[in-house]
Scaffold this motif. Structure first.
Motif, PDB file in Angstrom:
ATOM      1  N   SER A   1       0.821  -1.206   0.000  1.00 53.70           N
ATOM      2  CA  SER A   1       0.000   0.000   0.000  1.00 53.70           C
ATOM      3  C   SER A   1       0.856   1.258   0.000  1.00 53.70           C
ATOM      4  CB  SER A   1      -0.933  -0.011   1.217  1.00 53.70           C
ATOM      5  OG  SER A   1      -1.826  -1.110   1.156  1.00 53.70           O
ATOM      6  N   CYS A   2       1.967   1.221   0.730  1.00 49.85           N
ATOM      7  CA  CYS A   2       2.880   2.367   0.722  1.00 49.85           C
ATOM      8  C   CYS A   2       3.424   2.613  -0.682  1.00 49.85           C
ATOM      9  CB  CYS A   2       4.017   2.114   1.711  1.00 49.85           C
ATOM     10  SG  CYS A   2       5.327   3.357   1.678  1.00 49.85           S
ATOM     11  N   LEU A   3       3.854   1.543  -1.359  1.00 53.06           N
ATOM     12  CA  LEU A   3       4.372   1.713  -2.717  1.00 53.06           C
ATOM     13  C   LEU A   3       3.308   2.307  -3.635  1.00 53.06           C
ATOM     14  CD1 LEU A   3       6.484  -1.530  -3.314  1.00 53.06           C
ATOM     15  CD2 LEU A   3       7.302   0.767  -2.777  1.00 53.06           C
ATOM     16  N   ILE A   4       2.078   1.804  -3.545  1.00 47.82           N
ATOM     17  CA  ILE A   4       1.016   2.272  -4.432  1.00 47.82           C
ATOM     18  C   ILE A   4       0.645   3.714  -4.125  1.00 47.82           C
ATOM     19  CG2 ILE A   4      -1.415   1.978  -5.057  1.00 47.82           C
ATOM     20  CD1 ILE A   4      -1.002  -1.053  -4.501  1.00 47.82           C
ATOM     21  N   PHE A   5       0.338   4.005  -2.862  1.00 47.94           N
ATOM     22  CA  PHE A   5      -0.294   5.281  -2.530  1.00 47.94           C
ATOM     23  C   PHE A   5       0.689   6.374  -2.154  1.00 47.94           C
ATOM     24  CE2 PHE A   5      -3.650   2.128  -1.794  1.00 47.94           C
ATOM     25  CZ  PHE A   5      -4.639   2.652  -2.609  1.00 47.94           C
ATOM     26  N   GLN A   6       1.900   6.021  -1.713  1.00 45.18           N
ATOM     27  CA  GLN A   6       2.869   7.059  -1.380  1.00 45.18           C
ATOM     28  C   GLN A   6       3.878   7.293  -2.499  1.00 45.18           C
ATOM     29  OE1 GLN A   6       4.506   7.146   2.569  1.00 45.18           O
ATOM     30  NE2 GLN A   6       2.807   6.003   3.456  1.00 45.18           N
ATOM     31  N   HIS A   7       4.065   6.282  -3.373  1.00 45.70           N
ATOM     32  CA  HIS A   7       5.077   6.406  -4.427  1.00 45.70           C
ATOM     33  C   HIS A   7       4.539   6.106  -5.819  1.00 45.70           C
ATOM     34  CE1 HIS A   7       7.867   6.771  -1.139  1.00 45.70           C
ATOM     35  NE2 HIS A   7       7.539   5.575  -0.676  1.00 45.70           N
ATOM     36  N   ALA A   8       3.234   5.787  -5.940  1.00 42.97           N
ATOM     37  CA  ALA A   8       2.640   5.451  -7.241  1.00 42.97           C
ATOM     38  C   ALA A   8       3.477   4.403  -7.961  1.00 42.97           C
ATOM     39  CB  ALA A   8       2.472   6.699  -8.098  1.00 42.97           C
ATOM     40  N   ALA A   9       3.807   3.330  -7.242  1.00 39.64           N
ATOM     41  CA  ALA A   9       4.717   2.323  -7.782  1.00 39.64           C
ATOM     42  C   ALA A   9       4.313   0.941  -7.274  1.00 39.64           C
ATOM     43  CB  ALA A   9       6.157   2.628  -7.368  1.00 39.64           C
TER      44      ALA A   9
END
Length: 456
Positions: free
Chosen positions: A216-224
């Motif tokens: 979730s951090c990768l998706i929502f904080q880094h768009a990755a």
């Protein structure tokens, strides 16, 4: 500037409209699917030497993307609370976001730095039999099917929090116009992640929780997603999520203090390799070091002794162990401070550390010799309500004892401009300004308003 625009839509909707740029069009692509929603991403570039804009769905978004001369940066942390954050009334919860939005309208920010606890995910473990009592009790041997169901439950819980926070109109307006750079901290996973007992973090439930939080951090904080990290990350494989950004006269470093953390180590081999490589690099201009927990602070050995002696305080052990100043991390803390010294000696300028985590505003200075200093600025939190003023006063008294982890280089906790106390118990955010090559900082305090400038 290599940027990403992130979109959340109900599942099954048609593809989104394209982004319109001077150089052409960019179509969003699906990044991740959730039970009832899809997350989309459009990667694009904007010039870094002038103001620019992009358009989407009939609206144009201006971006203050000139990083070459005078510029302003915003810094926020602690965007939520441990209990009941999803139920808070929006205008109260996001009052400081509204202030930050108005400040951008007055004088635009080029970047928005998020220093940790972008969400408070502590309650995502509730509602599932495997994690309902996390971290106090754990099931002895959960099945793979039960863990898969837990992953689905946790994944949806993280999604719900990110979606609600990003939909808040005060933040959404800013986030569409000011590029964000984020580094996570414990509440983006769970309270005290990495400082909890190994039997908790390395249990099947603990590892399932970390995996869901990290995705979730990768998706929502880094768009990755894994295998798809932006170039700023030091480890393309994502074993740690430390990153660095280099712009004209400015370096921003954000080591990851959670992915490799244990009760005995704040960072692992990957994190230290990143910081040692940056210490060896010659970088003209100013360095901003984002340490999600404050790099400079008061002597915590007094509190740790009390914690051992008083059983009712032992529940706060992970909070103290989170800190660089904990006795468990003393040598590691000294190593980081020595790397800061090397950076300052190489580049011939002061270095500024910016932090959040403590739900107070404060600053500190460490004398590095030869007239140079490590300045630390703490801005916390943008949405988390402040603790009692008595706690701020207690920390101020503790700070009066002094601290000197490196012999001959004392740390002093000092008041903000215009304040008398060392710690301010008000919600806040930080403004960093470069004008004619010189840097200054201001805090916007919920009751006290904008402070005067602090030269850095």
């Amino acid at each position: 500037m290599r940027l990403s625009a992130l979109f959340i839509t109900p599942a099954g909707e048609a593809p989104l409209p394209v982004l319109l740029l001077e150089a052409g069009e960019v179509a969003p692509a699906c990044l991740a699917l959730f039970d009832q929603a899809a997350v989309w991403r459009a990667r694009f570039t904007l010039p870094a030497d002038r103001m620019s804009s992009y358009a989407w769905n009939g609206e144009t978004y201006q971006v203050a993307s000139d990083l070459t001369g005078d510029l302003r940066l915003a810094y926020v942390s602690c965007n939520g609370e441990e209990v009941g954050d999803m139920a808070r009334e929006g205008s109260e919860r996001n009052a400081m976001w509204a202030r930050l939005r108005d400040e951008h309208r007055r004088s635009p920010f080029a970047l928005m730095l998020h220093g940790g606890d972008q969400i408070y995910a502590d309650e995502v473990t509730q509602g599932h039999e495997l994690s309902d009592h996390w971290p106090d009790t754990l099931p002895p041997d959960p099945s793979q099917a039960a863990l898969a169901d837990l992953r689905r439950h946790l994944r949806q819980g993280f999604f719900d929090r990110y979606a609600a926070i990003y939909a808040a109109p005060e933040m959404a307006w800013l986030a569409a116009r000011v590029p964000s750079l984020m580094q996570w901290d414990d509440h983006d996973i769970c309270d005290g992640w990495g400082s909890l007992r190994r039997s908790r973090t390395y249990s099947p439930v603990g590892q399932t929780l970390f995996a869901a939080a990290r995705e979730s951090c990768l998706i929502f904080q880094h768009a990755a997603t894994d295998g798809d990290l932006p170039a700023r990350f030091a480890d393309p494989d994502g074993r740690h999520l430390g990153w660095g950004v280099h712009a004209p006269g400015l370096r921003i470093l954000a080591p990851d203090l959670r992915s490799e953390r244990t009760r005995r180590a704040i960072m692992g081999p990957g994190g230290w390799a990143m910081m040692e490589a940056e210490a060896a690099r010659r970088t003209p201009g100013h360095t901003l070091l984002m340490s999600s927990v404050p790099l400079l602070g008061p002597r915590l050995s007094v509190l740790e002794t009390l914690m051992v002696a008083i059983p009712s305080m032992q529940k706060y052990e992970d909070d103290l162990r989170d800190q660089w100043q904990s006795r468990a991390h003393r040598e590691e803390w000294r190593h980081m401070l020595r790397l800061v010294q090397v950076m300052v000696d190489h580049d011939g300028h002061d270095l500024t550390s910016i932090s959040g985590e403590i739900h107070l505003a404060t600053r500190a200075v460490m004398d590095l010799g030869q007239g140079r200093h490590l300045n630390q600025l703490v801005a916390s939190g943008v949405a988390h309500r402040a603790p009692p003023k008595g706690w701020a006063g207690f920390l101020g008294a503790l700070a009066s004892l002094g601290e000197s982890p490196l012999r001959g280089h004392p740390i002093k906790i000092r008041p903000l401009p215009g304040q008398s106390a060392r710690y301010v118990a008000e919600r806040n955010y930080l403004v960093l300004e470069r004008c004619a090559g010189g840097w200054a900082a201001r805090w916007d305090l919920e009751a006290g308003g904008m402070t005067g400038p602090l030269p850095l």
